[in-house]
Write an enzyme that holds these catalytic residues in place. Sequence first.
Site, short mmCIF file in Angstrom:
data_model
loop_
_atom_site.label_atom_id
_atom_site.label_comp_id
_atom_site.label_asym_id
_atom_site.label_seq_id
_atom_site.Cartn_x
_atom_site.Cartn_y
_atom_site.Cartn_z
N LYS B 75 61.67 3.47 102.88
CA LYS B 75 60.34 3.81 102.34
C LYS B 75 59.26 3.08 103.14
O LYS B 75 59.42 1.91 103.48
CB LYS B 75 60.29 3.40 100.86
CG LYS B 75 59.04 3.86 100.11
CD LYS B 75 59.12 3.46 98.63
CE LYS B 75 57.92 3.95 97.83
NZ LYS B 75 58.02 3.58 96.40
N SER B 150 57.16 7.38 93.13
CA SER B 150 56.50 7.42 94.41
C SER B 150 57.44 7.50 95.61
O SER B 150 57.01 7.88 96.70
CB SER B 150 55.62 6.18 94.55
OG SER B 150 56.40 5.01 94.61
N SER B 174 59.63 4.58 90.12
CA SER B 174 59.46 5.20 91.44
C SER B 174 60.73 5.40 92.25
O SER B 174 60.71 6.05 93.30
CB SER B 174 58.47 4.39 92.29
OG SER B 174 57.14 4.69 91.90
#
Lengths: 99, 488
Positions: B75, B150, B174
């Site tokens: 990420k 997210s 997330s």
Amino acid sequence: MAKLDRSDVQKVADLARLRLTEAEEIAFTTQLSSILDYFEQLSNLDTENVEPTTRAIELSNIVRADELQPTVDPAIMLQEAPEPEGEFFRVPQILGGEA
Amino acid sequence: MPSIRELHKQLVRKERSAVEITTEALARIEALEPKLHSFLHITAEAAIAQAEQVDAKIAAGEQIGLLAGVPIAIKDNLCTTGIPTTCGSRILENFVPPYDSTVTRKLKEAGAVMVGKTNLDEFAMGSSTENSGYGRTCNPWDLERVPGGSSGGSAAAVAGRQCPIALGSDTGGSIRQPASLCGVVGMKPTYGLVSRFGLVAYASSLDQIGPFARSVEDAAILLEAIAGHDPNDSTSLKVEIPNYANLLRPNFRPKSRLRIGIIKETFGSGLETVVEEAVKKAIEVLQELGAEIQVISCPRFDYGLPAYYIIAPSEASANLARYDAVKYGIRAEAADNLLDMYKNTRAQGFGTEVKRRIMLGTYALSAGYYDAYYLKAQKVRTLIKQDFDAAFEKVDILVSPTSPSTAFKAGDKTDDPLTMYLSDLMTIPVNLAGLPALSIPCGFDENGLPIGMQLIGKVLREDILFQVAHAYEQSTEWHLQAPNLLTS
């Protein structure tokens, strides 16, 4: 119903060092008001004698020996700066402005 | 795409080289990126170089670890030396970190091959990856729909078989919510199990890094590699890390009768019927495996959402004050004093949701409102924790749906922030209490969209979560389904 008006939003934006467009100010006034209304439900809970939780897992007094460790070379750190000058970060005038 | 153990076998038997495995992953990424947009940066050259090192070790007869030569996506809010780390924000569009996060350093040392950095909601604020400053990621099961957020890029990359594993971060759901919406396994560990050093901070008292994988075993192997105490993160816990994957034997049955509690409050209104039915069926499977099931009430569960949306934005408003255009990131043109430089840069660099949360947090912390909002929310956090403590006196793990609905269409929730916030209703209380939890695929809706079940454990009992999830996975076939991407 609405808790916030536009002048509140402008004041908070100033505290947060944000410059909002007119459209953002209008949208945030409504949206933040309805979010604050949503928060009202928390008053249903009696928290009179409840201690606040600041972290999920309690830890205290995390210490370490005061020993020198290698860190990133300042020259490399300065490469990331928008306006480096020698060993410094250059910024616009600080004194005598609106602050 | 094979599992970590299969890839490892292929490597040590010299059936395939790490370069071949990496090249194949990179080709798949390239082929699918126009459809998915899981990645913000693809690090092909560095990946091949890392794979060559693994191959050299194998050729020299050296032992390699399980993750050596395994492609992984990271990420883009985890710092990676020499590789851009944007957090999905325009304010960091030119930022190249001079150091590695602890987790990426550990992965590098383990020989894992980073293939790229994945898309996310800006600064991890969002539930759909639509808040990225670089365009949305598409759900591999239906490109019109969101992958969740997210960590939507990491979830889509694993679901789309662009790479076998990925790292995400989870502040209010997330990792688990996108795992659920994309039909993969995603875990948020106990707060403090994984070092946050080098994770760009959103809400520091809630943020945790965790794995995405297609199987529980792969997630367990990845968690083991990144967990552990780190002097660079003073909130990281000094605990022994179990060998999670070795606990997952093929026909695992809990030793003593495992007690599972269904969280009553998560089966109320707002839950899609098809999700409710799938999770209830999954619970029946757990019962057949020998678990004892009971319904448990966590009476303050639903107050987690309002408490979170005070605490997280408050912490964010302080954390994001660092984007001041002085030391890194962009600087807006032509400001003649310092205040204008701050304001212009932040106006230009931050997206709407980030501004909204900074505003919310600044308001909640401002003079006269602190007690009514921030302090109140922290007290509610205590009550939510107490409910979990009471529940865990009676049961070993708790179960709920991960998300009240399956993947929604892009644009459906962008106009009303509160509607978007509600998609994290079931995951948020877990972060407030610092507990470990994972999401595992447990079915599909009528449109073929994946459904996820959330398992929540006691502090530091990731081992039990993995064992139960693994037992469930072995008796079902949901995790074997793959989206049909190349022909569509």
